[in-house]
Design a protein around this motif. Structure first.
Motif, mmCIF file in Angstrom:
data_model
loop_
_atom_site.group_PDB
_atom_site.id
_atom_site.type_symbol
_atom_site.label_atom_id
_atom_site.label_comp_id
_atom_site.label_asym_id
_atom_site.label_seq_id
_atom_site.Cartn_x
_atom_site.Cartn_y
_atom_site.Cartn_z
ATOM 1 N N ALA A 107 0.829 -1.205 0.000
ATOM 2 C CA ALA A 107 0.000 0.000 0.000
ATOM 3 C C ALA A 107 0.864 1.256 0.000
ATOM 4 O O ALA A 107 0.567 2.229 -0.705
ATOM 5 N N TRP A 108 1.926 1.265 0.768
ATOM 6 C CA TRP A 108 2.836 2.418 0.794
ATOM 7 C C TRP A 108 3.525 2.601 -0.550
ATOM 8 O O TRP A 108 3.689 3.724 -1.028
ATOM 9 N N ILE A 109 3.930 1.496 -1.153
ATOM 10 C CA ILE A 109 4.584 1.586 -2.463
ATOM 11 C C ILE A 109 3.618 2.161 -3.493
ATOM 12 O O ILE A 109 3.987 3.039 -4.274
ATOM 13 N N CYS A 110 2.385 1.697 -3.476
ATOM 14 C CA CYS A 110 1.373 2.232 -4.400
ATOM 15 C C CYS A 110 1.116 3.717 -4.143
ATOM 16 O O CYS A 110 0.985 4.495 -5.083
ATOM 17 N N ALA A 111 1.052 4.111 -2.887
ATOM 18 C CA ALA A 111 0.797 5.518 -2.560
ATOM 19 C C ALA A 111 1.946 6.405 -3.031
ATOM 20 O O ALA A 111 1.725 7.487 -3.587
ATOM 21 N N VAL A 112 3.163 5.955 -2.824
ATOM 22 C CA VAL A 112 4.330 6.744 -3.251
ATOM 23 C C VAL A 112 4.379 6.829 -4.771
ATOM 24 O O VAL A 112 4.622 7.911 -5.340
ATOM 25 N N LEU A 113 4.156 5.716 -5.456
ATOM 26 C CA LEU A 113 4.162 5.737 -6.919
ATOM 27 C C LEU A 113 3.048 6.628 -7.462
ATOM 28 O O LEU A 113 3.252 7.350 -8.442
ATOM 29 N N VAL A 154 1.388 11.746 -10.010
ATOM 30 C CA VAL A 154 0.583 12.975 -10.013
ATOM 31 C C VAL A 154 1.471 14.207 -10.065
ATOM 32 O O VAL A 154 1.225 15.136 -10.839
ATOM 33 N N ILE A 155 2.521 14.218 -9.270
ATOM 34 C CA ILE A 155 3.424 15.378 -9.274
ATOM 35 C C ILE A 155 4.185 15.467 -10.591
ATOM 36 O O ILE A 155 4.376 16.544 -11.141
ATOM 37 N N GLY A 156 4.605 14.314 -11.117
ATOM 38 C CA GLY A 156 5.313 14.324 -12.395
ATOM 39 C C GLY A 156 4.437 14.782 -13.541
ATOM 40 O O GLY A 156 4.876 15.521 -14.426
ATOM 41 N N ALA A 157 3.187 14.359 -13.547
ATOM 42 C CA ALA A 157 2.279 14.745 -14.624
ATOM 43 C C ALA A 157 1.907 16.224 -14.542
ATOM 44 O O ALA A 157 1.684 16.861 -15.566
ATOM 45 N N GLY A 158 1.859 16.772 -13.344
ATOM 46 C CA GLY A 158 1.468 18.170 -13.190
ATOM 47 C C GLY A 158 2.625 19.088 -12.850
ATOM 48 O O GLY A 158 2.406 20.184 -12.338
ATOM 49 N N LEU A 176 2.342 22.946 -11.791
ATOM 50 C CA LEU A 176 2.728 23.376 -10.447
ATOM 51 C C LEU A 176 3.838 24.417 -10.478
ATOM 52 O O LEU A 176 3.896 25.300 -9.625
ATOM 53 N N ALA A 177 4.727 24.343 -11.472
ATOM 54 C CA ALA A 177 5.829 25.299 -11.572
ATOM 55 C C ALA A 177 5.415 26.597 -12.253
ATOM 56 O O ALA A 177 6.188 27.548 -12.278
ATOM 57 N N GLY A 178 4.226 26.633 -12.823
ATOM 58 C CA GLY A 178 3.763 27.846 -13.484
ATOM 59 C C GLY A 178 4.240 27.984 -14.914
ATOM 60 O O GLY A 178 4.154 29.051 -15.505
ATOM 61 N N ARG A 179 4.767 26.908 -15.510
ATOM 62 C CA ARG A 179 5.231 26.959 -16.894
ATOM 63 C C ARG A 179 4.122 26.701 -17.897
ATOM 64 O O ARG A 179 4.315 26.879 -19.090
#
Length: 83
Positions: free
Chosen positions: A28-34, A39-43, A47-50
């Motif tokens: 479950a932790w591995i799935c949550a981290v991935l 999500v952060i990689g896709a956005g 998120l950086a305003g570019r």
């Protein structure tokens, strides 16, 4: 519905639990981290305003964002006053 007496009659030779409790927690932790990395990689650009969202958010919320930012720079509170 099974009770404890019927479970005692099952053969126990060679039977193991599918996953232990600690193994399922680790999965479950591995799935949550991935998921978080995805999500952060896709956005990241958003998120950086570019980049900006390409749907109605720019047309609806963009002008309001600018109005609130301009009022904050001027040191006032942006209130809605239709008149």
């Amino acid at each position: 519905m099974t009770d404890a007496s019927s479970l005692k009659n099952l053969p126990s030779k060679g039977l193991r639990p599918i996953a232990s409790a600690s193994g399922s927690r680790a999965a479950a932790w591995i799935c949550a981290v991935l998921w978080g990395v995805l999500v952060i990689g896709a956005g990241a650009d958003l998120l950086a305003g570019r980049s900006a969202p390409g749907w109605m958010a720019t047309a609806i919320h963009g002008p309001n964002y600018v109005r609130v930012a301009d009022a904050a720079r001027a040191g006032s509170l942006a209130l809605w006053n239709p008149w």
